[in-house]
Design a protein around this motif. Sequence first.
Motif, short mmCIF file in Angstrom:
data_model
loop_
_atom_site.label_atom_id
_atom_site.label_comp_id
_atom_site.label_asym_id
_atom_site.label_seq_id
_atom_site.Cartn_x
_atom_site.Cartn_y
_atom_site.Cartn_z
N ARG A 107 0.86 -1.19 0.00
CA ARG A 107 0.00 0.00 0.00
C ARG A 107 0.89 1.23 0.00
N LEU A 108 0.63 2.14 -0.93
CA LEU A 108 1.36 3.39 -1.02
C LEU A 108 0.48 4.52 -0.52
N ASP A 109 1.00 5.32 0.40
CA ASP A 109 0.32 6.52 0.88
C ASP A 109 1.03 7.76 0.37
N ARG A 110 0.47 8.92 0.71
CA ARG A 110 1.02 10.20 0.24
C ARG A 110 1.19 10.16 -1.28
N VAL A 111 0.16 9.69 -1.94
CA VAL A 111 0.20 9.49 -3.39
C VAL A 111 0.10 10.82 -4.12
N GLU A 112 0.99 11.01 -5.07
CA GLU A 112 0.94 12.16 -5.97
C GLU A 112 0.82 11.63 -7.39
N VAL A 113 -0.28 11.97 -8.04
CA VAL A 113 -0.53 11.49 -9.40
C VAL A 113 0.17 12.40 -10.40
N ALA A 119 -8.56 5.63 -9.38
CA ALA A 119 -9.84 5.02 -9.75
C ALA A 119 -10.97 5.61 -8.92
N GLU A 120 -12.14 5.61 -9.50
CA GLU A 120 -13.32 6.12 -8.80
C GLU A 120 -13.51 5.34 -7.49
N GLY A 121 -13.79 6.06 -6.43
CA GLY A 121 -13.96 5.42 -5.12
C GLY A 121 -12.67 5.15 -4.38
N SER A 122 -11.56 5.63 -4.89
CA SER A 122 -10.27 5.39 -4.24
C SER A 122 -10.23 6.03 -2.86
N ASP A 123 -9.56 5.37 -1.92
CA ASP A 123 -9.39 5.93 -0.58
C ASP A 123 -8.15 6.82 -0.50
N GLY A 124 -7.51 7.06 -1.66
CA GLY A 124 -6.34 7.94 -1.70
C GLY A 124 -5.02 7.21 -1.69
#
Length: 232
Positions: A107-113, A119-124
């Motif tokens: 699981r990756l947090d602090r995501v920068e696109v 994806a729709e419904g993503s928790d971030g």
Amino acid sequence: MLRNRLQRLGLVVAIGMGVSASVAGCSGAEEARPPTSSEAPADRSAEAETASGMLGDWGVLGYDADPVSNTNELLKYTDIVATGVLATIEQGEFAYADGPFRPVIARLDRVEVVQGKLAEGSDGSLYVALIAPAGAEAVARTLPIGTPVALYGRAISTETRDGVVRGIPEGQTLYGSVHPVGLVFQFQTADGPVLIWPEAAGTSVGQVLADVMPGADLKIDYDEDSYLGAVK
């Protein structure tokens, strides 16, 4: 048999790029549940380090894939280009009639696109399947929580989620790297930063994730036994 499962899961996604995997074992680890945090490894010299030397044995013997010289070559296969930091390492499980398949899920947090969108419904967060038949404990031993990560990823089709037993929160999308050079970690050593491509068995001393964003020429030193190094 494992390759069939990888393709069904979407973990070998860049079929048009001539990717195939060679791995040790066909079911991954058994029921090991690793801790979701780990201590950073001791300082190591970046000189003459190899991907296998820094990451240890994840059970990946290598990949046979078309070489990539610029990251733009990955984009037509990619749903998302993003960076983040490693937050957890879990042993996932998918149930199939011919037996379970247990990919390691990061699981990756602090995501920068950088390109595309979540994806729709993503928790971030981003949930990424790592091809590591040795299992989550082997990955957690050498991949510290907080490690910066870049991903050129493709969402695994929703049809494959029917077999999910554990490892992915309900309603979240699982991603796989589009090519062996589509997943890269940034380590910090006593001599400075070093990038590691686990699925390509390659490193780049002195570079950071910003150096492998879209449009970048890749400068990878492949391990001696790397398939990509042999065909480069």
